[in-house]
Design a protein around this motif. Structure first.
Motif, PDB file in Angstrom:
ATOM      1  N   TYR A  65       0.832  -1.206   0.000  1.00 47.85           N
ATOM      2  CA  TYR A  65       0.000   0.000   0.000  1.00 47.85           C
ATOM      3  C   TYR A  65       0.871   1.262   0.000  1.00 47.85           C
ATOM      4  CZ  TYR A  65      -2.589   3.883   1.984  1.00 47.85           C
ATOM      5  OH  TYR A  65      -3.111   5.121   2.218  1.00 47.85           O
TER       6      TYR A  65
ATOM      7  N   LEU B  38     -11.478   0.702  -9.141  1.00 49.12           N
ATOM      8  CA  LEU B  38     -12.427   1.135  -8.119  1.00 49.12           C
ATOM      9  C   LEU B  38     -13.520   0.080  -7.920  1.00 49.12           C
ATOM     10  CD1 LEU B  38     -13.536   3.325  -6.176  1.00 49.12           C
ATOM     11  CD2 LEU B  38     -14.764   4.276  -8.145  1.00 49.12           C
TER      12      LEU B  38
ATOM     13  N   THR C  24     -14.126  -1.858  -4.333  1.00 45.85           N
ATOM     14  CA  THR C  24     -15.366  -1.630  -3.586  1.00 45.85           C
ATOM     15  C   THR C  24     -16.296  -2.841  -3.604  1.00 45.85           C
ATOM     16  OG1 THR C  24     -16.322  -0.552  -5.538  1.00 45.85           O
ATOM     17  CG2 THR C  24     -15.291   0.868  -3.904  1.00 45.85           C
TER      18      THR C  24
ATOM     19  N   HIS D   6     -15.277  -6.461   2.876  1.00 47.03           N
ATOM     20  CA  HIS D   6     -15.154  -5.512   3.979  1.00 47.03           C
ATOM     21  C   HIS D   6     -15.748  -4.147   3.672  1.00 47.03           C
ATOM     22  CE1 HIS D   6     -11.335  -5.601   1.668  1.00 47.03           C
ATOM     23  NE2 HIS D   6     -11.421  -4.296   1.732  1.00 47.03           N
ATOM     24  N   TRP D   7     -16.157  -3.932   2.422  1.00 50.13           N
ATOM     25  CA  TRP D   7     -16.847  -2.692   2.089  1.00 50.13           C
ATOM     26  C   TRP D   7     -18.336  -2.787   2.416  1.00 50.13           C
ATOM     27  CZ3 TRP D   7     -15.605   2.108  -0.182  1.00 50.13           C
ATOM     28  CH2 TRP D   7     -14.235   2.293  -0.459  1.00 50.13           C
TER      29      TRP D   7
ATOM     30  N   SER E 231     -21.600  -3.192   4.658  1.00 54.27           N
ATOM     31  CA  SER E 231     -21.997  -2.889   6.023  1.00 54.27           C
ATOM     32  C   SER E 231     -22.711  -4.075   6.647  1.00 54.27           C
ATOM     33  CB  SER E 231     -22.917  -1.669   6.041  1.00 54.27           C
ATOM     34  OG  SER E 231     -23.433  -1.462   7.342  1.00 54.27           O
TER      35      SER E 231
ATOM     36  N   ASP F  82     -24.203  -3.373   9.597  1.00 44.02           N
ATOM     37  CA  ASP F  82     -25.067  -2.653  10.523  1.00 44.02           C
ATOM     38  C   ASP F  82     -26.456  -2.391   9.946  1.00 44.02           C
ATOM     39  OD1 ASP F  82     -22.628  -0.488  12.179  1.00 44.02           O
ATOM     40  OD2 ASP F  82     -22.871  -2.647  12.044  1.00 44.02           O
TER      41      ASP F  82
ATOM     42  N   THR G  91      -9.027   5.544  -2.773  1.00 45.05           N
ATOM     43  CA  THR G  91      -9.487   4.169  -2.970  1.00 45.05           C
ATOM     44  C   THR G  91      -8.673   3.206  -2.121  1.00 45.05           C
ATOM     45  OG1 THR G  91     -10.165   4.687  -5.228  1.00 45.05           O
ATOM     46  CG2 THR G  91      -9.892   2.359  -4.688  1.00 45.05           C
TER      47      THR G  91
ATOM     48  N   THR H 103      -6.705   3.908   0.479  1.00 48.36           N
ATOM     49  CA  THR H 103      -6.780   4.211   1.910  1.00 48.36           C
ATOM     50  C   THR H 103      -8.077   3.691   2.511  1.00 48.36           C
ATOM     51  OG1 THR H 103      -5.453   6.192   1.619  1.00 48.36           O
ATOM     52  CG2 THR H 103      -6.750   6.045   3.636  1.00 48.36           C
ATOM     53  N   PHE H 104      -9.190   3.992   1.856  1.00 45.59           N
ATOM     54  CA  PHE H 104     -10.483   3.519   2.368  1.00 45.59           C
ATOM     55  C   PHE H 104     -10.504   1.993   2.400  1.00 45.59           C
ATOM     56  CE2 PHE H 104     -11.624   7.641   2.627  1.00 45.59           C
ATOM     57  CZ  PHE H 104     -12.310   8.265   1.580  1.00 45.59           C
ATOM     58  N   ASP H 105      -9.979   1.368   1.343  1.00 51.27           N
ATOM     59  CA  ASP H 105      -9.994  -0.082   1.260  1.00 51.27           C
ATOM     60  C   ASP H 105      -9.215  -0.716   2.403  1.00 51.27           C
ATOM     61  OD1 ASP H 105      -8.397  -2.678  -0.284  1.00 51.27           O
ATOM     62  OD2 ASP H 105     -10.576  -2.599  -0.307  1.00 51.27           O
TER      63      ASP H 105
ATOM     64  N   LEU I 203     -10.934   0.035   5.874  1.00 50.65           N
ATOM     65  CA  LEU I 203     -12.127  -0.773   6.112  1.00 50.65           C
ATOM     66  C   LEU I 203     -11.776  -2.230   6.394  1.00 50.65           C
ATOM     67  CD1 LEU I 203     -14.629   0.632   3.455  1.00 50.65           C
ATOM     68  CD2 LEU I 203     -14.476   1.162   5.897  1.00 50.65           C
ATOM     69  N   GLU I 204     -10.766  -2.738   5.696  1.00 48.13           N
ATOM     70  CA  GLU I 204     -10.381  -4.118   5.942  1.00 48.13           C
ATOM     71  C   GLU I 204      -9.787  -4.275   7.341  1.00 48.13           C
ATOM     72  OE1 GLU I 204      -7.807  -5.790   3.009  1.00 48.13           O
ATOM     73  OE2 GLU I 204      -8.002  -7.818   3.815  1.00 48.13           O
TER      74      GLU I 204
ATOM     75  N   HIS J  59     -15.853   2.680  14.496  1.00 47.05           N
ATOM     76  CA  HIS J  59     -16.779   1.861  13.727  1.00 47.05           C
ATOM     77  C   HIS J  59     -17.839   2.729  13.048  1.00 47.05           C
ATOM     78  CE1 HIS J  59     -19.144  -1.545  12.442  1.00 47.05           C
ATOM     79  NE2 HIS J  59     -20.210  -1.022  13.025  1.00 47.05           N
TER      80      HIS J  59
ATOM     81  N   GLU K 190     -18.414   2.796   9.061  1.00 44.59           N
ATOM     82  CA  GLU K 190     -19.703   2.553   8.410  1.00 44.59           C
ATOM     83  C   GLU K 190     -20.062   3.708   7.467  1.00 44.59           C
ATOM     84  OE1 GLU K 190     -22.016  -0.209   8.545  1.00 44.59           O
ATOM     85  OE2 GLU K 190     -20.041  -0.991   9.077  1.00 44.59           O
TER      86      GLU K 190
ATOM     87  N   VAL L 101     -17.885   5.516   5.827  1.00 42.10           N
ATOM     88  CA  VAL L 101     -17.053   5.309   4.628  1.00 42.10           C
ATOM     89  C   VAL L 101     -17.641   4.193   3.773  1.00 42.10           C
ATOM     90  CG1 VAL L 101     -14.777   4.616   3.793  1.00 42.10           C
ATOM     91  CG2 VAL L 101     -14.972   6.170   5.742  1.00 42.10           C
ATOM     92  N   ARG L 102     -18.133   3.155   4.417  1.00 39.26           N
ATOM     93  CA  ARG L 102     -18.765   2.062   3.655  1.00 39.26           C
ATOM     94  C   ARG L 102     -19.976   2.574   2.883  1.00 39.26           C
ATOM     95  NH1 ARG L 102     -17.174  -1.044   8.478  1.00 39.26           N
ATOM     96  NH2 ARG L 102     -15.542  -2.468   7.761  1.00 39.26           N
TER      97      ARG L 102
ATOM     98  N   GLY M  12     -18.199   6.271   0.877  1.00 37.94           N
ATOM     99  CA  GLY M  12     -16.845   6.392   0.347  1.00 37.94           C
ATOM    100  C   GLY M  12     -16.776   6.281  -1.159  1.00 37.94           C
ATOM    101  N   LYS M  13     -17.449   5.268  -1.709  1.00 36.32           N
ATOM    102  CA  LYS M  13     -17.415   5.081  -3.155  1.00 36.32           C
ATOM    103  C   LYS M  13     -18.034   6.284  -3.861  1.00 36.32           C
ATOM    104  CE  LYS M  13     -18.647   1.899  -6.882  1.00 36.32           C
ATOM    105  NZ  LYS M  13     -19.317   0.635  -7.247  1.00 36.32           N
TER     106      LYS M  13
ATOM    107  N   ILE N 127     -15.684   9.209  -4.045  1.00 43.06           N
ATOM    108  CA  ILE N 127     -14.678   9.000  -5.081  1.00 43.06           C
ATOM    109  C   ILE N 127     -15.285   9.239  -6.462  1.00 43.06           C
ATOM    110  CG2 ILE N 127     -13.169   7.294  -6.171  1.00 43.06           C
ATOM    111  CD1 ILE N 127     -12.874   5.984  -3.390  1.00 43.06           C
TER     112      ILE N 127
END
Lengths: 72, 147
Positions: free
Chosen positions: A29, A55, A59, A63-64, A66, A68, B61, B63-65, B68-69, B86, B90, B92-93, B96-97, B100
């Motif tokens: 990374y 992208l 995405t 892990h992207w 939710s 919740d 892309t 950083t968020f990825d 989140l992981e 958390h 959430e 960002v989930r 986030g896309k 971008i």
């Protein structure tokens, strides 16, 4: 700054390995980030398409998503 | 568990420091956004913001990825440190896309039609995306202070 980052990684390498994302992925990374920031020219249409595909790939990862939201 | 959490927090701080470079570089090279006038009314020539936006699209892309992981892999322990980590993950989930994509759309609109309006929209989209990266770092830093 790059040397400081490497020094931090080396110092905390044992604890970083435990239970978290693997160190090779993290180093990958950092390397990719440095490469991105070297860009000096605008993307070509082909490069635009490459980013779009990248992208979508990132995405779509689990892990992207939710956990919740209701019903999940 | 605590060692893993500390490792995660340190790691994210280290990683997100790299993202500051994108915003710092933008500020350093685009005071006044490197404007040049073609003489035409309403046309703004600012090549730097197009390149800088394209840089930050990849940085965001990645950083968020990774954020989140890492958050998913350490979710339980991180909630004990700060539930806000958390909550923001959430966010960002959920958004986030779209952040971008919005920056990318605004970048293309300005790249192929360099009007003042498109320039202003791109600046806004860039700052929104950059703020999201910075806010990620802020939440990580605040969690460290609460250890």
């Amino acid at each position: 700054m790059g040397n400081a980052l490497v020094a931090l990684l080396v110092k905390y390498l044992p604890s970083l390995v435990q239970g978290a994302k693997s160190v090779p992925d993290i180093l990958e990374y950092l390397q990719k980030t440095r490469e991105h920031l070297k860009q000096t020219k605008e993307w070509t249409p082909e490069e635009e398409a490459v980013f779009d595909a990248y992208l979508e790939e990132k995405t779509s990862q689990e892990h992207w998503k939710s956990r919740d939201q209701k019903g999940e | 568990m605590k060692k893993v959490t500390i490792s995660f927090l340190l790691l994210c701080s280290v990683l997100l420091t790299g993202c500051e470079t994108a915003s710092v570089a933008y500020k350093a090279t685009t005071t006044g956004y490197n404007l040049s006038s073609s003489g035409e009314t309403g046309v703004v020539n600012d090549d730097a913001i197009v390149v800088n936006t394209e840089k930050i699209l990849y940085v965001a892309t990645d950083t968020f990825d990774l954020f989140l992981e890492l958050e998913r892999d350490n979710e339980a322990s991180l909630k004990q440190i700060s539930p806000q980590i958390h909550v923001y993950a959430e966010k960002v989930r959920a958004k986030g896309k779209q952040w971008i994509i919005s920056a990318r759309t605004a970048k293309d609109a300005y790249k192929y039609n360099r009007t003042a309006k498109n320039h202003a929209n791109l600046v806004t989209a860039y700052k929104t995306l950059n703020s999201a990266i910075e806010e990620s770092k802020k939440y990580i830093d605040s969690a460290k202070q609460n250890q």
